[in-house]
Motif scaffolding. Structure first.
Motif, mmCIF file in Angstrom:
data_model
loop_
_atom_site.group_PDB
_atom_site.id
_atom_site.type_symbol
_atom_site.label_atom_id
_atom_site.label_comp_id
_atom_site.label_asym_id
_atom_site.label_seq_id
_atom_site.Cartn_x
_atom_site.Cartn_y
_atom_site.Cartn_z
ATOM 1 N N ARG A 56 87.471 -14.593 66.060
ATOM 2 C CA ARG A 56 88.324 -14.050 67.125
ATOM 3 C C ARG A 56 87.707 -14.237 68.508
ATOM 4 N NH1 ARG A 56 88.639 -8.149 64.640
ATOM 5 N NH2 ARG A 56 86.419 -8.717 64.467
ATOM 6 N N LYS A 57 86.406 -14.493 68.554
ATOM 7 C CA LYS A 57 85.725 -14.628 69.840
ATOM 8 C C LYS A 57 85.410 -16.079 70.193
ATOM 9 C CE LYS A 57 83.564 -10.059 69.565
ATOM 10 N NZ LYS A 57 82.285 -9.297 69.592
ATOM 11 N N ARG A 58 85.904 -17.000 69.400
ATOM 12 C CA ARG A 58 85.657 -18.408 69.679
ATOM 13 C C ARG A 58 86.358 -18.832 70.967
ATOM 14 N NH1 ARG A 58 86.969 -21.380 63.961
ATOM 15 N NH2 ARG A 58 85.444 -20.293 62.645
ATOM 16 N N ILE A 59 85.790 -19.845 71.598
ATOM 17 C CA ILE A 59 86.383 -20.440 72.792
ATOM 18 C C ILE A 59 87.025 -21.764 72.395
ATOM 19 C CG2 ILE A 59 85.936 -21.347 75.108
ATOM 20 C CD1 ILE A 59 83.487 -19.512 75.223
ATOM 21 N N ARG A 60 88.303 -21.905 72.657
ATOM 22 C CA ARG A 60 89.029 -23.102 72.224
ATOM 23 C C ARG A 60 88.518 -24.331 72.968
ATOM 24 N NH1 ARG A 60 93.788 -25.809 73.613
ATOM 25 N NH2 ARG A 60 94.144 -24.382 75.367
ATOM 26 N N LEU A 61 88.259 -25.391 72.198
ATOM 27 C CA LEU A 61 87.797 -26.636 72.796
ATOM 28 C C LEU A 61 88.951 -27.337 73.503
ATOM 29 C CD1 LEU A 61 85.525 -28.154 70.000
ATOM 30 C CD2 LEU A 61 84.788 -27.229 72.177
ATOM 31 N N LEU A 62 88.721 -27.728 74.738
ATOM 32 C CA LEU A 62 89.753 -28.443 75.492
ATOM 33 C C LEU A 62 89.656 -29.948 75.271
ATOM 34 C CD1 LEU A 62 89.570 -26.455 78.859
ATOM 35 C CD2 LEU A 62 91.108 -26.105 76.910
ATOM 36 N N VAL A 63 88.491 -30.397 74.812
ATOM 37 C CA VAL A 63 88.284 -31.815 74.493
ATOM 38 C C VAL A 63 87.539 -31.880 73.170
ATOM 39 C CG1 VAL A 63 88.232 -32.558 76.900
ATOM 40 C CG2 VAL A 63 86.099 -31.864 75.784
ATOM 41 N N GLY A 79 80.288 -20.017 71.704
ATOM 42 C CA GLY A 79 81.583 -19.808 71.061
ATOM 43 C C GLY A 79 82.435 -21.041 70.898
ATOM 44 N N HIS A 80 81.937 -22.208 71.301
ATOM 45 C CA HIS A 80 82.708 -23.444 71.179
ATOM 46 C C HIS A 80 82.538 -23.989 69.758
ATOM 47 C CE1 HIS A 80 81.680 -22.994 75.482
ATOM 48 N NE2 HIS A 80 82.927 -23.399 75.665
ATOM 49 N N ILE A 81 83.125 -23.283 68.807
ATOM 50 C CA ILE A 81 82.902 -23.558 67.389
ATOM 51 C C ILE A 81 84.234 -23.792 66.685
ATOM 52 C CG2 ILE A 81 81.923 -22.680 65.235
ATOM 53 C CD1 ILE A 81 80.190 -20.796 66.967
ATOM 54 N N THR A 82 84.354 -24.895 65.984
ATOM 55 C CA THR A 82 85.525 -25.171 65.164
ATOM 56 C C THR A 82 85.255 -24.710 63.731
ATOM 57 O OG1 THR A 82 84.739 -27.380 64.565
ATOM 58 C CG2 THR A 82 86.091 -27.189 66.574
ATOM 59 N N ASP A 83 86.303 -24.675 62.901
ATOM 60 C CA ASP A 83 86.121 -24.320 61.486
ATOM 61 C C ASP A 83 85.161 -25.293 60.810
ATOM 62 O OD1 ASP A 83 87.850 -22.187 61.691
ATOM 63 O OD2 ASP A 83 89.595 -23.288 60.970
ATOM 64 N N MET A 86 83.370 -20.363 80.546
ATOM 65 C CA MET A 86 82.736 -19.505 81.535
ATOM 66 C C MET A 86 83.779 -18.605 82.195
ATOM 67 S SD MET A 86 79.538 -20.509 81.423
ATOM 68 C CE MET A 86 78.709 -20.157 82.966
ATOM 69 N N LEU A 87 83.379 -17.367 82.488
ATOM 70 C CA LEU A 87 84.307 -16.402 83.059
ATOM 71 C C LEU A 87 83.853 -15.986 84.458
ATOM 72 C CD1 LEU A 87 84.724 -14.092 79.934
ATOM 73 C CD2 LEU A 87 86.227 -15.960 80.629
ATOM 74 N N ARG A 88 84.804 -15.412 85.201
ATOM 75 C CA ARG A 88 84.483 -14.840 86.504
ATOM 76 C C ARG A 88 84.970 -13.390 86.590
ATOM 77 N NH1 ARG A 88 82.889 -18.150 90.688
ATOM 78 N NH2 ARG A 88 82.968 -20.388 90.305
ATOM 79 N N ARG A 89 85.547 -12.883 85.510
ATOM 80 C CA ARG A 89 86.141 -11.547 85.534
ATOM 81 C C ARG A 89 85.073 -10.479 85.743
ATOM 82 N NH1 ARG A 89 89.628 -10.432 80.434
ATOM 83 N NH2 ARG A 89 87.557 -10.502 79.504
ATOM 84 N N PHE A 90 85.393 -9.488 86.572
ATOM 85 C CA PHE A 90 84.460 -8.402 86.888
ATOM 86 C C PHE A 90 84.903 -7.159 86.125
ATOM 87 C CE2 PHE A 90 82.689 -5.006 89.528
ATOM 88 C CZ PHE A 90 81.410 -5.492 89.760
ATOM 89 N N CYS A 91 84.079 -6.716 85.160
ATOM 90 C CA CYS A 91 84.470 -5.571 84.345
ATOM 91 C C CYS A 91 83.231 -4.941 83.724
ATOM 92 C CB CYS A 91 85.464 -5.994 83.254
ATOM 93 S SG CYS A 91 84.802 -7.243 82.132
ATOM 94 N N GLY A 92 83.416 -3.776 83.084
ATOM 95 C CA GLY A 92 82.306 -3.130 82.397
ATOM 96 C C GLY A 92 81.639 -2.037 83.206
ATOM 97 N N THR A 93 80.711 -1.339 82.554
ATOM 98 C CA THR A 93 79.963 -0.263 83.205
ATOM 99 C C THR A 93 79.089 -0.823 84.326
ATOM 100 O OG1 THR A 93 79.895 0.919 81.093
ATOM 101 C CG2 THR A 93 78.349 1.631 82.796
ATOM 102 N N LEU A 94 79.186 -0.222 85.510
ATOM 103 C CA LEU A 94 78.484 -0.753 86.681
ATOM 104 C C LEU A 94 76.991 -0.923 86.444
ATOM 105 C CD1 LEU A 94 80.192 1.172 89.630
ATOM 106 C CD2 LEU A 94 80.647 -1.143 88.828
ATOM 107 N N LYS A 95 76.355 0.091 85.845
ATOM 108 C CA LYS A 95 74.902 0.080 85.690
ATOM 109 C C LYS A 95 74.424 -0.965 84.681
ATOM 110 C CE LYS A 95 74.427 4.976 86.939
ATOM 111 N NZ LYS A 95 73.967 6.314 86.502
ATOM 112 N N TYR A 96 75.349 -1.513 83.895
ATOM 113 C CA TYR A 96 74.965 -2.488 82.879
ATOM 114 C C TYR A 96 75.370 -3.910 83.255
ATOM 115 C CZ TYR A 96 74.321 1.609 79.841
ATOM 116 O OH TYR A 96 73.919 2.802 79.306
ATOM 117 N N GLN A 97 75.888 -4.095 84.450
ATOM 118 C CA GLN A 97 76.363 -5.417 84.839
ATOM 119 C C GLN A 97 75.202 -6.324 85.231
ATOM 120 O OE1 GLN A 97 79.418 -4.891 87.738
ATOM 121 N NE2 GLN A 97 80.927 -4.210 86.233
ATOM 122 N N ALA A 98 75.272 -7.559 84.762
ATOM 123 C CA ALA A 98 74.224 -8.542 85.027
ATOM 124 C C ALA A 98 74.324 -9.051 86.463
ATOM 125 C CB ALA A 98 74.359 -9.703 84.040
#
Length: 359
Positions: A142-149, A334-338, A1-13
């Protein structure tokens, strides 16, 4: 999960505007905004200032005109319905990526549809499974999220399946018998599509193969006269399977016991043996239950994969009877291993073959 604020203003959720944790649902929202703009020229949430835009995103609903603002052509109700599903303010209620892919194939790839049809025919459990497996098998590495456990620490007990085929016995001329739980044995007869289920060695449930037909229930000791022979065969094959389990010194199934008899028990609807592309030898057996649970049993190692679209879950049972259940949405984020991607690719291939064989 992210908290970063970015992107086109009118398209932000909304969750981004509120600085909440966010994930893939924000992409569905942004795509919904783009789709709205393609149809109506203007953005769904607009204003002269940044604050006005954010207030619109959080508190206003877009207006959905019945025609394209640029061409003047009427919009199908299914197109408007899709935008509404994509622009739901609560990310948990927003249409999922996997559902979006299936929605696209069902209503936009050369198929007509309307909003009533969408409501009458929501995505089925099997449809969700296929869409999810497609998304996982093609997920950009390239967009996978690395599993911490490890996955084993992410087991979802509340999504665990309660029933699956643990052992089975097949008679080419008479039918297919299967053990679901220690106290449930089912038999599907080939010649008349009748299905019998023996529960606790005492009660027999019967379904005649027709979806609208009522379920019949009677004691195994006093079946109706016309069912005396089928019930006798049911007990016979049950005993044969129990003897087979004892002879091969297999552990008795560890699935949940059923204390009370429920009338919504899932029945085995279809099964098929899948052969290898090269060897042409059996490699897996696929099962489809009436509750749309799909099971793949691999003959080489005894592993069992269970896919439940209604619970949105994927379960793995290995040869040691260890059960792991994962939330499909967690994988889709994105929590996907090979290895998991290989599982999805192989399963998707077999499930498609299985379903195509009955069309």
């Amino acid at each position: 999960m992210l908290r970063r604020f970015c992107g086109t203003l009118k398209y932000q959720a909304p969750e981004m505007v509120q600085r909440k944790e966010h994930s893939f649902p924000i992409d569905v929202w942004a795509l919904g905004c783009i789709l709205y703009r393609l149809y109506y020229v203007s953005a769904p949430f607009d204003g002269p200032t940044k604050e006005d835009i954010f207030m619109a995103i959080l508190g206003k609903s877009p207006k959905y005109a019945p025609e394209n603002s640029k061409s003047g052509e009427p919009l199908r109700q299914v197109e408007i319905a899709l935008m509404k599903k994509m622009l739901v303010k609560d990310p948990a209620q927003r249409i999922k990526v996997a559902e979006l892919l299936l929605y696209n194939r069902k209503y936009f790839e050369g198929n007509a549809g309307d909003e009533e049809e969408v409501e009458r025919n929501p995505l089925t459990g099997v449809g969700k499974i296929i869409a999810s497996l497609e998304a996982i098998s093609t997920f950009d590495a390239r967009k996978r999220i690395r599993l911490l456990v490890p996955y084993t620490e992410l087991h979802s007990a509340e999504q665990m399946p309660k029933y699956w085929v643990t052992e089975f016995i097949d008679s080419p001329t008479e039918g297919f018998g299967y053990l679901c739980n220690k106290n449930i044995f089912g038999f599907n007869f080939y010649f008349d599509q009748r299905k019998l289920m023996l529960v606790n060695d005492q009660v027999v449930l019967m379904h005649d193969g027709q979806k609208a037909s009522p379920l019949r229930r009677f004691s195994v000791k006093s079946p109706p006269a016309e069912l005396t022979k089928p019930v006798k065969m049911l007990k016979q094959y049950h005993n044969m399977l129990k003897e087979q389990i004892e002879k091969e010194q297999m552990a008795y199934p560890k699935t949940e016991m059923i204390d009370s008899l429920a009338e919504d028990l899932p029945w085995l609807d279809k099964m098929i043996t899948i052969k290898g592309d090269v060897s042409k030898c059996p490699v897996a057996i696929a099962f489809l239950f009436t509750n749309e649970l799909i099971q793949l049993t691999f003959l080489s190692n005894g592993n069992i994969f269970l896919f439940d679209g209604h619970q949105n879950a994927f379960s793995i049972i290995n040869e040691k009877d260890r059960l792991l259940t994962l939330d499909l949405q967690f994988l889709l984020e994105g929590h996907i291993t090979d290895e998991m991607q290989c599982y999805a690719t192989e399963s998707l291939k077999y499930i498609r073959f299985f379903l195509d064989s009955f069309e």
